[in-house]
Enzyme design. Structure first.
Site, PDB file in Angstrom:
ATOM      1  N   SER A  53       0.843  -1.207   0.000  1.00 26.51           N
ATOM      2  CA  SER A  53       0.000   0.000   0.000  1.00 26.51           C
ATOM      3  C   SER A  53       0.872   1.249   0.000  1.00 26.51           C
ATOM      4  CB  SER A  53      -0.917   0.008   1.221  1.00 26.51           C
ATOM      5  OG  SER A  53      -1.552   1.273   1.284  1.00 26.51           O
TER       6      SER A  53
ATOM      7  N   HIS B  51      -1.122  -1.058  -4.298  1.00 33.35           N
ATOM      8  CA  HIS B  51      -2.420  -0.728  -3.695  1.00 33.35           C
ATOM      9  C   HIS B  51      -2.469   0.786  -3.435  1.00 33.35           C
ATOM     10  CE1 HIS B  51      -6.027  -1.887  -1.372  1.00 33.35           C
ATOM     11  NE2 HIS B  51      -5.663  -0.966  -0.487  1.00 33.35           N
TER      12      HIS B  51
ATOM     13  N   ASP C 135      -4.754   3.798  -1.910  1.00 30.35           N
ATOM     14  CA  ASP C 135      -5.882   4.080  -1.008  1.00 30.35           C
ATOM     15  C   ASP C 135      -6.409   5.489  -1.215  1.00 30.35           C
ATOM     16  OD1 ASP C 135      -6.152   1.688   0.611  1.00 30.35           O
ATOM     17  OD2 ASP C 135      -4.167   2.166   1.414  1.00 30.35           O
TER      18      ASP C 135
ATOM     19  N   MET D 132      -9.126   8.163   0.033  1.00 28.09           N
ATOM     20  CA  MET D 132     -10.010   8.462   1.179  1.00 28.09           C
ATOM     21  C   MET D 132     -10.557   9.877   1.045  1.00 28.09           C
ATOM     22  SD  MET D 132      -7.583   7.058   4.212  1.00 28.09           S
ATOM     23  CE  MET D 132      -6.799   5.446   4.142  1.00 28.09           C
TER      24      MET D 132
ATOM     25  N   HIS E  79      -8.291   1.376  -4.246  1.00 32.65           N
ATOM     26  CA  HIS E  79      -9.273   1.081  -3.193  1.00 32.65           C
ATOM     27  C   HIS E  79      -9.986   2.383  -2.868  1.00 32.65           C
ATOM     28  CE1 HIS E  79      -9.761  -0.239   1.340  1.00 32.65           C
ATOM     29  NE2 HIS E  79     -10.918  -0.111   0.723  1.00 32.65           N
TER      30      HIS E  79
ATOM     31  N   MET F 285     -12.220   4.427  -0.834  1.00 34.03           N
ATOM     32  CA  MET F 285     -12.909   4.597   0.454  1.00 34.03           C
ATOM     33  C   MET F 285     -13.613   5.941   0.397  1.00 34.03           C
ATOM     34  SD  MET F 285      -9.900   3.067   2.836  1.00 34.03           S
ATOM     35  CE  MET F 285      -8.711   3.322   1.532  1.00 34.03           C
TER      36      MET F 285
ATOM     37  N   MET G 199     -11.648  -6.014   4.822  1.00 36.93           N
ATOM     38  CA  MET G 199     -10.897  -5.069   5.661  1.00 36.93           C
ATOM     39  C   MET G 199     -10.610  -5.732   7.007  1.00 36.93           C
ATOM     40  SD  MET G 199     -10.372  -2.501   3.766  1.00 36.93           S
ATOM     41  CE  MET G 199      -9.440  -1.647   5.045  1.00 36.93           C
TER      42      MET G 199
ATOM     43  N   GLY H  12      -9.361   3.810   6.906  1.00 34.87           N
ATOM     44  CA  GLY H  12      -9.115   5.226   7.185  1.00 34.87           C
ATOM     45  C   GLY H  12      -7.662   5.538   7.512  1.00 34.87           C
TER      46      GLY H  12
ATOM     47  N   GLY I 234      -3.433   3.821   7.968  1.00 36.39           N
ATOM     48  CA  GLY I 234      -2.462   2.737   7.953  1.00 36.39           C
ATOM     49  C   GLY I 234      -1.970   2.485   9.375  1.00 36.39           C
ATOM     50  N   GLY I 235      -1.242   1.400   9.540  1.00 34.53           N
ATOM     51  CA  GLY I 235      -0.560   1.150  10.802  1.00 34.53           C
ATOM     52  C   GLY I 235      -1.442   0.700  11.952  1.00 34.53           C
TER      53      GLY I 235
ATOM     54  N   ASP J 251      -6.813  -6.585   3.702  1.00 31.35           N
ATOM     55  CA  ASP J 251      -6.260  -5.231   3.776  1.00 31.35           C
ATOM     56  C   ASP J 251      -6.306  -4.692   5.196  1.00 31.35           C
ATOM     57  OD1 ASP J 251      -5.344  -2.716   3.204  1.00 31.35           O
ATOM     58  OD2 ASP J 251      -7.126  -2.076   2.093  1.00 31.35           O
ATOM     59  N   GLY J 252      -5.121  -4.498   5.771  1.00 28.57           N
ATOM     60  CA  GLY J 252      -5.014  -3.865   7.079  1.00 28.57           C
ATOM     61  C   GLY J 252      -4.256  -4.711   8.096  1.00 28.57           C
ATOM     62  N   GLY J 253      -3.120  -4.199   8.550  1.00 30.22           N
ATOM     63  CA  GLY J 253      -2.366  -4.885   9.600  1.00 30.22           C
ATOM     64  C   GLY J 253      -1.759  -6.210   9.190  1.00 30.22           C
TER      65      GLY J 253
ATOM     66  N   SER K 275       2.387  -0.516   6.235  1.00 32.04           N
ATOM     67  CA  SER K 275       3.453  -0.257   7.210  1.00 32.04           C
ATOM     68  C   SER K 275       4.465  -1.386   7.267  1.00 32.04           C
ATOM     69  CB  SER K 275       2.853  -0.107   8.615  1.00 32.04           C
ATOM     70  OG  SER K 275       1.738   0.712   8.565  1.00 32.04           O
TER      71      SER K 275
HETATM   72  C1  DX5 Z   1      -6.667   1.344   5.431  1.00 33.61           C
HETATM   73  C2  DX5 Z   1      -6.152   1.111   4.030  1.00 33.61           C
HETATM   74  C3  DX5 Z   1      -5.068   0.105   3.953  1.00 33.61           C
HETATM   75  C4  DX5 Z   1      -3.789   0.540   4.628  1.00 33.61           C
HETATM   76  C5  DX5 Z   1      -3.024  -0.663   5.051  1.00 33.61           C
HETATM   77  O1  DX5 Z   1      -7.758   2.184   5.392  1.00 33.61           O
HETATM   78  O2  DX5 Z   1      -7.201   0.684   3.189  1.00 33.61           O
HETATM   79  O3  DX5 Z   1      -4.798  -0.244   2.612  1.00 33.61           O
HETATM   80  O4  DX5 Z   1      -2.991   1.328   3.779  1.00 33.61           O
HETATM   81  O5  DX5 Z   1      -1.961  -0.254   5.812  1.00 33.61           O
HETATM   82  P1  DX5 Z   1      -1.321  -1.187   6.922  1.00 33.61           P
HETATM   83  O6  DX5 Z   1      -0.752  -2.375   6.211  1.00 33.61           O
HETATM   84  O7  DX5 Z   1      -0.265  -0.299   7.534  1.00 33.61           O
HETATM   85  O8  DX5 Z   1      -2.404  -1.558   7.882  1.00 33.61           O
HETATM   86 ZN    ZN Z   2      -6.666  -0.214   1.209  1.00 31.20          ZN
END
Ligand code: DX5
Ligand code: ZN
Length: 227
Positions: free
Chosen positions: A18, A43, A45, A47, A76, A78, A147, A152, A154-155, A185-187, A208
């Site tokens: 991402s 990827h 993002d 927002m 993606h 959002m 998700m 919203g 990262g990290g 997607d996420g963590g 991250s």
């Molecule tokens: C969150 C995003 C993710 C994010 C993932 O809203 O859609 O794509 O960038 O980041 P990490 O891997 O740090 O959770």
């Molecule tokens: Zn994403």
């Protein structure tokens, strides 16, 4: 505990780092790093500060990423009313576009519109959204983005309930003889990635974990080597 039989039978994941976790002051450098790496997709993002409580970037930055990227962009969205921006993101380089289930009043129509643009059509679902809600459209969805954090930022910390959702969704895909892929997607990190693959995931997004690591190219290779 990892089921070794399933593990041996797995394909290697599609890796989609991402760009949200990149250094925006060095975007070209970071995109070129991804070009050199074993990343499959990039990827992206988007927002809007309405659907999610954060604003990332929009079309001009997507175009700037695309100018340097040699890998497909996985956009993606959002955002509210994503159907208004599908062709604009395709024009700025999107190869895959995912819209949120929670943001679409006419999901089936929106999926057809994405496909008509020659993009892979994805549906992203928030942690509170049950995968069963996708049963009636599963054959129209190229990939579901589950998700594993609230969208919203990262990290954030990976939500453990995700494994159950992946298994349930995989059952729906199999029961409907669908070719839908599962994106997480996420963590995502090297500890949960093998378990996600075992549960039925195909595509791993990692922000991250890749960009904050000492050697991002090696980190991507380590994720790619799973399965
Ligand atoms: C969150 C995003 C993710 C994010 C993932 O809203 O859609 O794509 O960038 O980041 P990490 O891997 O740090 O959770
Ligand atoms: Zn994403």
């Amino acid at each position: 505990m990892l089921n070794i039989d399933l593990y041996l039978g797995m394909n290697s994941p599609i890796i989609a780092p991402s760009i949200l976790a990149a250094d925006f002051a060095n975007l070209q450098r970071d995109v070129e790093m991804l070009n050199e790496s074993q990343a499959d997709w990039i990827h992206v993002d988007i927002m809007d500060g309405v659907f999610v409580p954060n604003i990332s970037f929009g079309l001009p930055v997507c175009a700037a990423i695309n100018k340097h990227a040699t890998k497909p962009l996985d956009v993606h969205l959002m955002i509210e009313k994503p159907e208004k921006y599908l062709s604009a993101f395709r024009d700025e380089g999107a190869a895959c576009i995912s819209v949120h289930y929670e943001a679409c009043n006419h999901l089936h129509r929106t999926l057809q519109e994405i496909k008509a643009l020659d993009c892979k059509a994805g549906v992203a679902i928030n942690p509170h959204t049950n995968v069963e809600l996708l049963e009636d459209t599963i054959n129209d969805i190229d990939f579901v983005c589950i998700m594993s954090v609230n969208p919203g930022f990262g990290g954030q910390t990976f939500i453990e309930n995700t494994y159950k959702k992946v298994r349930q969704l995989k059952e729906i895909i199999t029961a409907n003889d669908a070719a839908t892929q599962i994106e997480i997607d996420g963590g995502v990190n090297i500890n949960n990635a093998p378990l996600l693959m075992e549960a039925g995931a195909d595509i791993l997004v990692a922000g991250s974990f890749v960009f904050k690591s000492a050697e991002p190219i090696k980190t991507i290779a380590d994720l790619k080597a799973i399965g």
